[in-house]
Design a protein around this motif. Sequence first.
Motif, PDB file in Angstrom:
ATOM      1  N   PRO A  84       0.899  -1.184  -0.001  1.00 38.06           N
ATOM      2  CA  PRO A  84       0.107  -0.155  -0.036  1.00 38.06           C
ATOM      3  C   PRO A  84       0.705   1.131   0.016  1.00 38.06           C
ATOM      4  N   GLU A  85       1.822   1.218   0.787  1.00 38.15           N
ATOM      5  CA  GLU A  85       2.546   2.500   0.863  1.00 38.15           C
ATOM      6  C   GLU A  85       3.459   3.066  -0.553  1.00 38.15           C
ATOM      7  N   GLU A  86       3.699   1.934  -1.013  1.00 38.71           N
ATOM      8  CA  GLU A  86       4.476   2.361  -2.367  1.00 38.71           C
ATOM      9  C   GLU A  86       3.490   2.375  -3.397  1.00 38.71           C
ATOM     10  N   ARG A  87       2.124   1.902  -3.294  1.00 35.94           N
ATOM     11  CA  ARG A  87       1.109   2.245  -4.269  1.00 35.94           C
ATOM     12  C   ARG A  87       0.683   3.815  -4.030  1.00 35.94           C
ATOM     13  N   TRP A  88       0.825   4.249  -3.131  1.00 28.98           N
ATOM     14  CA  TRP A  88       0.705   5.801  -2.798  1.00 28.98           C
ATOM     15  C   TRP A  88       1.730   6.603  -3.418  1.00 28.98           C
ATOM     16  N   ALA A  89       3.128   5.931  -3.295  1.00 34.97           N
ATOM     17  CA  ALA A  89       4.039   6.655  -3.811  1.00 34.97           C
ATOM     18  C   ALA A  89       4.086   6.650  -5.405  1.00 34.97           C
ATOM     19  N   VAL A  90       3.611   5.738  -5.960  1.00 35.62           N
ATOM     20  CA  VAL A  90       3.115   5.705  -7.372  1.00 35.62           C
ATOM     21  C   VAL A  90       2.205   6.782  -7.766  1.00 35.62           C
ATOM     22  N   VAL A  91       1.167   6.889  -6.916  1.00 34.28           N
ATOM     23  CA  VAL A  91       0.165   7.969  -7.235  1.00 34.28           C
ATOM     24  C   VAL A  91       0.681   9.189  -7.351  1.00 34.28           C
ATOM     25  N   ALA A  92       1.735   9.295  -6.180  1.00 33.46           N
ATOM     26  CA  ALA A  92       2.421  10.954  -6.013  1.00 33.46           C
ATOM     27  C   ALA A  92       3.430  11.004  -7.359  1.00 33.46           C
ATOM     28  N   TYR A  93       3.863  10.043  -7.895  1.00 32.86           N
ATOM     29  CA  TYR A  93       4.831  10.152  -8.925  1.00 32.86           C
ATOM     30  C   TYR A  93       3.972  10.536 -10.181  1.00 32.86           C
ATOM     31  N   LEU A  94       3.004   9.567 -10.159  1.00 34.44           N
ATOM     32  CA  LEU A  94       1.848   9.794 -11.268  1.00 34.44           C
ATOM     33  C   LEU A  94       1.561  11.362 -11.368  1.00 34.44           C
ATOM     34  N   ARG A  95       1.244  11.824 -10.310  1.00 33.31           N
ATOM     35  CA  ARG A  95       0.774  13.312 -10.334  1.00 33.31           C
ATOM     36  C   ARG A  95       1.943  14.309 -10.836  1.00 33.31           C
ATOM     37  N   ALA A  96       3.341  13.939 -10.473  1.00 34.15           N
ATOM     38  CA  ALA A  96       4.369  14.744 -10.943  1.00 34.15           C
ATOM     39  C   ALA A  96       4.460  14.566 -12.401  1.00 34.15           C
ATOM     40  N   LEU A  97       3.983  13.321 -12.902  1.00 37.13           N
ATOM     41  CA  LEU A  97       4.150  13.028 -14.467  1.00 37.13           C
ATOM     42  C   LEU A  97       3.144  13.967 -15.209  1.00 37.13           C
ATOM     43  N   GLN A  98       1.967  13.992 -14.450  1.00 38.69           N
ATOM     44  CA  GLN A  98       0.966  14.676 -15.037  1.00 38.69           C
ATOM     45  C   GLN A  98       1.126  16.139 -14.993  1.00 38.69           C
ATOM     46  N   LEU A  99       1.590  16.842 -13.885  1.00 38.55           N
ATOM     47  CA  LEU A  99       2.114  17.938 -13.847  1.00 38.55           C
ATOM     48  C   LEU A  99       3.053  18.529 -14.869  1.00 38.55           C
ATOM     49  N   SER A 100       4.124  17.419 -15.006  1.00 45.17           N
ATOM     50  CA  SER A 100       5.109  17.582 -15.925  1.00 45.17           C
ATOM     51  C   SER A 100       4.705  18.127 -17.434  1.00 45.17           C
ATOM     52  N   GLN A 101       3.744  17.591 -17.819  1.00 46.30           N
ATOM     53  CA  GLN A 101       2.915  17.496 -19.116  1.00 46.30           C
ATOM     54  C   GLN A 101       2.178  18.946 -19.249  1.00 46.30           C
ATOM     55  N   ARG A 102       1.688  19.311 -18.237  1.00 44.84           N
ATOM     56  CA  ARG A 102       1.118  20.656 -18.659  1.00 44.84           C
ATOM     57  C   ARG A 102       1.295  21.913 -17.742  1.00 44.84           C
ATOM     58  N   ALA A 103       2.539  21.804 -17.275  1.00 44.31           N
ATOM     59  CA  ALA A 103       3.075  22.960 -16.382  1.00 44.31           C
ATOM     60  C   ALA A 103       3.569  24.261 -17.296  1.00 44.31           C
ATOM     61  N   ALA A 104       3.342  25.337 -16.930  1.00 46.23           N
ATOM     62  CA  ALA A 104       3.948  26.564 -17.653  1.00 46.23           C
ATOM     63  C   ALA A 104       5.257  26.780 -17.267  1.00 46.23           C
ATOM     64  N   LEU A 105       6.070  27.444 -18.066  1.00 43.40           N
ATOM     65  CA  LEU A 105       7.458  27.622 -17.636  1.00 43.40           C
ATOM     66  C   LEU A 105       7.614  28.467 -16.246  1.00 43.40           C
ATOM     67  N   ALA A 106       6.606  29.311 -16.223  1.00 41.64           N
ATOM     68  CA  ALA A 106       6.621  30.007 -15.006  1.00 41.64           C
ATOM     69  C   ALA A 106       6.451  29.265 -13.530  1.00 41.64           C
ATOM     70  N   ASP A 107       5.908  28.265 -13.721  1.00 40.61           N
ATOM     71  CA  ASP A 107       5.610  27.244 -12.588  1.00 40.61           C
ATOM     72  C   ASP A 107       6.960  26.642 -11.979  1.00 40.61           C
ATOM     73  N   ALA A 108       7.893  26.632 -12.835  1.00 44.85           N
ATOM     74  CA  ALA A 108       9.505  25.863 -12.370  1.00 44.85           C
ATOM     75  C   ALA A 108       9.908  26.927 -11.568  1.00 44.85           C
ATOM     76  N   PRO A 109      10.763  26.257 -10.810  1.00 45.72           N
ATOM     77  CA  PRO A 109      11.637  27.294  -9.956  1.00 45.72           C
ATOM     78  C   PRO A 109      12.724  27.978 -10.521  1.00 45.72           C
TER      79      PRO A 109
END
Length: 189
Positions: free
Chosen positions: A153-178
């Motif tokens: 279970p803990e690693e399934r949540w880790a996968v979900v967190a990474y999946l969110r990062a992937l989703q964000l990576s495909q639609r983030a604006a340049l201004a969102d980056a540090p």
Amino acid sequence: MSPRLLAPWLWLAGCGGEPLQRMIEQPKLEAYEESPVLARRAPPEGTVPRERRFFAPEVRTGLQGGRPDAGYVERNPLPISRELLEKGRRRFEVVCATCHGLVGDGQSIPARNMALRPPPSLHQLSQRPDGYFFSVITQGFGLMPSYAADIPPEERWAVVAYLRALQLSQRAALADAPFEARRKLEQGR
Ligand code: HEC
């Protein structure tokens, strides 16, 4: 002496006078054999394996309160850290990417060869709550099998967190980056 009478003597001499007892014939209890001494007892009621971990119902199921009618957990219940994301990335790349592609866009060799329902791009599903993804990994979805037995279970949540990062990576604006990352991205053009 005839050869017929001689033979048993030779055999006993070879075994030191006592015939060997074959293990298969030794007294023992077979699996499921009825017995007054019980070869394998059922553990007392309520006993749990020492290594079993306990999780709150929503952490275990991805459903609010663990109830099937209460809807999905909105947000990942584990604190998001770099370590969690890296754990998720490792699992995602080993398990999910095989079908959904390394960036989760549904581009993979198995996907190209799946005639029935190819694995979808996971970027179309960014509106879904975190618990939805957890529950798909846990229970499977249509033709996709459950990965509960492979991913705790803990690693399934880790996968979900990474999946969110992937989703964000495909639609983030340049201004969102540090700032630092933005400079690198701009220079890379
Ligand atoms: C063996 C290939 C395969 C693997 C590995 C796999 N999936 Fe899937 N996945 C599929 C297929 C095929 C579907 C579509 C099933 C259907 O529609 O019947 C699917 C569907 C999904 C859906 C639901 C999409 C929707 O329409 O709501 C999600 C979310 C998902 N997968 C996430 C994951 C994650 C996360 C992992 C890794 C833990 C993973 N999958 C591993 C093949 C796979």
